[in-house]
Design an enzyme around this catalytic site. Structure first.
Site, short mmCIF file in Angstrom:
data_model
loop_
_atom_site.label_atom_id
_atom_site.label_comp_id
_atom_site.label_asym_id
_atom_site.label_seq_id
_atom_site.Cartn_x
_atom_site.Cartn_y
_atom_site.Cartn_z
N GLN A 58 -17.64 -10.69 60.97
CA GLN A 58 -18.41 -9.88 60.05
C GLN A 58 -18.32 -8.38 60.31
OE1 GLN A 58 -21.95 -12.77 60.61
NE2 GLN A 58 -22.30 -11.88 58.60
N HIS A 78 -8.59 -14.64 51.84
CA HIS A 78 -7.31 -14.20 51.28
C HIS A 78 -6.84 -15.11 50.14
CE1 HIS A 78 -6.27 -12.16 55.39
NE2 HIS A 78 -7.17 -11.50 54.68
N ASP A 91 -11.31 -8.10 56.54
CA ASP A 91 -10.08 -7.54 57.13
C ASP A 91 -10.34 -6.24 57.87
OD1 ASP A 91 -8.85 -9.65 55.91
OD2 ASP A 91 -7.57 -8.45 54.58
N ARG A 116 -26.44 -9.26 71.31
CA ARG A 116 -25.80 -10.54 71.07
C ARG A 116 -24.61 -10.34 70.13
NH1 ARG A 116 -27.03 -15.05 66.69
NH2 ARG A 116 -25.51 -16.58 67.39
N HIS A 161 -18.78 -18.40 66.17
CA HIS A 161 -19.66 -18.02 65.06
C HIS A 161 -18.87 -18.15 63.76
CE1 HIS A 161 -23.39 -15.51 63.96
NE2 HIS A 161 -22.83 -15.88 62.81
N ASN A 205 -22.93 -21.26 66.96
CA ASN A 205 -23.95 -20.68 66.09
C ASN A 205 -24.08 -21.50 64.82
OD1 ASN A 205 -25.68 -18.21 65.25
ND2 ASN A 205 -24.31 -18.53 63.50
N GLU A 206 -25.26 -22.07 64.58
CA GLU A 206 -25.63 -22.72 63.33
C GLU A 206 -24.66 -23.81 62.88
OE1 GLU A 206 -28.05 -19.11 61.10
OE2 GLU A 206 -25.92 -19.41 60.60
N ASN A 345 -32.32 -19.51 64.99
CA ASN A 345 -32.17 -18.59 63.86
C ASN A 345 -33.19 -18.99 62.79
OD1 ASN A 345 -30.04 -17.50 65.22
ND2 ASN A 345 -28.48 -18.08 63.73
N TYR A 347 -35.22 -17.60 59.27
CA TYR A 347 -35.32 -16.62 58.20
C TYR A 347 -36.45 -16.92 57.21
CZ TYR A 347 -30.85 -14.59 59.61
OH TYR A 347 -29.84 -13.96 60.31
N GLU A 414 -31.60 -14.90 65.75
CA GLU A 414 -31.46 -14.18 64.48
C GLU A 414 -32.78 -14.25 63.71
OE1 GLU A 414 -28.20 -15.18 61.88
OE2 GLU A 414 -26.80 -15.40 63.54
#
Length: 510
Positions: A58, A78, A91, A116, A161, A205-206, A345, A347, A414
């Site tokens: 990311q 892509h 990218d 992290r 991740h 992660n997740e 995590n 939210y 998170e």
């Protein structure tokens, strides 16, 4: 027109505008994003730590530089730009591969205790195999770790991740148990290379969020469409790979390095409008409990409700065995208690009730779980269509973990809010303030929460949403060569929390 009439019309216009504004404020006030302090200390414990988080794909960019191999997210963006809202890719993005010093300045400005971040497997091992070791990739993460420590910031490292090396996807990715061996060798290299300085490791992660959409729903890479089968294999492989890495560390590295290892799981909390505790428990077992129960329960196996339901459904479908097999006896002791902490995590939350008849494609997680979800009209929504501010859900979730998993240590890895990227991000501050209060309330009730990590440090590539949604404490000028990081109001607010270890009010301009 007389001056008197003009004055009357002007006053009438002001009245109408004021009335409209008051009506809008009234409507906005119905959207709740706050939580009251309950009882106990108003200060976080002296040893409580605050941090910020990011993920390699990311933020890094440099997707094909210095020997890095492609990941499934490179291939996906892509080959299928239509699957990303703004047809963008990772990218280049914030370009942290070349501009980590800008991230470091932000971290220093915030005065976080830890950072992290994740390591790109394909930057370290371009072909995923230990034979393809890439020294320039290894050096990049050495640089990050060393600079963090030089500035008094603890590195917290996530091994995986979402960004699986494309070379492993050719062998079925997480549906192939051979991945366990590849991941274990990758982790061993990380321990050997960075373990003298990294003391907190997160393996995955997740898993739910890359297994279900990636292998079941087909809208994440690698775009598998095998509902209720391949996604279940993905979860199983992830759990077993984590356990193998944990045992490897405890046997070969712990005595000297003294670190700890956990896995980050994502979950909502669930409420019932009919106060049906059994349906809440069912929803929790089908979400957090899927992997948390094997790790922190006493059986080393999946939740019994899932085993029973899916075995029954599989039999009715005419299958020779269950789509979610019970974990073998000889593997349960390896899996049971194979985590030092639960990475969490959180939210948002939902109301839940039983779906009768079952919903979703047959077979699928949705069909097996027999659950349906609802929202509360009073919940304030973020830019993301799934994200609502429900801080009481975090407080309830932490207490549920305390009561069900022997009060295991929880690191909130998170928690964050999406918007359009504006600097005066008052809604993010409201969200942050309310969720920090939820954490403090839970601590005052005896929950073993030791760290809070805000997602994210900077605005970044938000997977299928591209750059259309922003979670950062810092705005990033993606279109400029310098990729400037600019502090938002929320950054100043979070810094004040870190410095004081209390939850202050916020006045714009402070």
């Amino acid at each position: 027109m007389s001056r008197k009439l003009i004055l009357i019309l002007s006053l009438l216009l002001v009245f109408l505008l004021t009335a409209v504004k008051a009506h809008n404020v009234s409507k906005n006030e119905q959207k709740v994003c706050a939580l009251q302090h309950r009882s106990g200390s108003k200060h976080f414990p002296s040893n409580f730590k605050f941090g910020a988080s990011t993920a390699a794909y990311q933020i890094e960019g440099g997707w094909n530089e210095d020997g890095r191999g492609p990941s499934i997210w490179d291939t996906f963006t892509h080959q299928h730009p239509e699957m990303i809202d703004d047809h963008s890719t990772g990218d280049e993005g914030p370009d942290s591969y070349h501009k980590f010093d800008k991230d470091l300045e932000a971290l220093k400005e915030l005065k976080v205790h830890f950072y992290r971040f994740s390591i790109s497997w394909s930057r370290i091992l371009p072909n995923a195999d230990i034979s393809s070791k890439n020294q320039k990739g290894i050096d990049y993460y050495n640089m990050i770790i060393n600079k963090l420590l030089e500035n008094g910031i603890e590195p917290v490292v996530t091994m995986f991740h979402y960004d699986l090396p494309e070379s492993l996807n050719l062998y079925g990715g997480f549906t192939n148990l051979e991945l366990i061996k590849y991941f274990t060798n990758y982790a061993k290299l990380l321990f050997e290379t960075y373990g003298d300085r990294v003391k907190v490791w997160i393996t995955f992660n997740e898993p739910y969020d890359y297994c279900i959409p990636g292998y079941g729903d087909g809208n994440y890479p690698p775009m598998g469409h095998d509902h209720g089968v391949a996604d279940y294999l993905c979860m199983d492989t992830t759990l077993k790979a984590h356990a193998e890495v944990y045992r490897l560390y405890r046997q070969n590295f712990f005595e000297k390095q003294k670190g700890k290892i956990g896995m980050t799981l994502s979950t909502r909390f669930y409420f019932s409008k009919t106060n049906n505790s059994s349906i809440i428990d069912r929803a929790m077992q089908y979400s957090l409990g899927w992997l948390a129960y094997p790790l922190f329960g006493e059986t080393g196996n999946y939740p019994q409700v899932m085993l029973d339901d899916i075995a029954k459904n599989s039999e009715e479908e005419g299958r020779a065995w269950s789509r979610l097999r019970s974990i073998a006896e000889n593997e349960r002791d390896i899996i049971k208690h194979s985590a030092d902490f639960l990475g969490l995590n959180y939210y948002t939350s939902r109301y839940v009730e039983e779906a009768n008849p079952a919903q979703g494609k047959k077979p699928s997680w949705q069909y097996d779980s027999r659950l349906k979800y609802e929202l509360d009209v009073k919940w304030k929504r973020g830019k993301s269509n799934w994200l609502y501010c429900v801080p009481e859900g975090l407080e309830g979730l932490l207490n549920w973990i305390k009561n069900n998993y022997n009060n295991i240590e929880v690191i909130i890895t998170e928690n964050g809010w999406s918007d359009d990227g504006q600097l005066d991000d008052m809604e993010r501050i409201d969200y942050l303030k309310a969720h920090l209060q939820a954490v403090l309330n839970a601590i005052n009730m005896g929950c073993n929460v030791t760290r809070y990590t805000h997602w994210s440090l900077i605005d970044n590539f938000e997977w299928q949403r591209g750059y259309t949604e922003k979670f950062g404490l810092y705005y990033v000028n993606i279109s400029s060569a310098g990729k400037e990081r600019i502090a938002k109001y929320s950054a100043r607010y979070y810094k004040s929390v870190i410095e004081s270890k209390i939850i202050p009010d916020f006045v714009a301009g402070n």
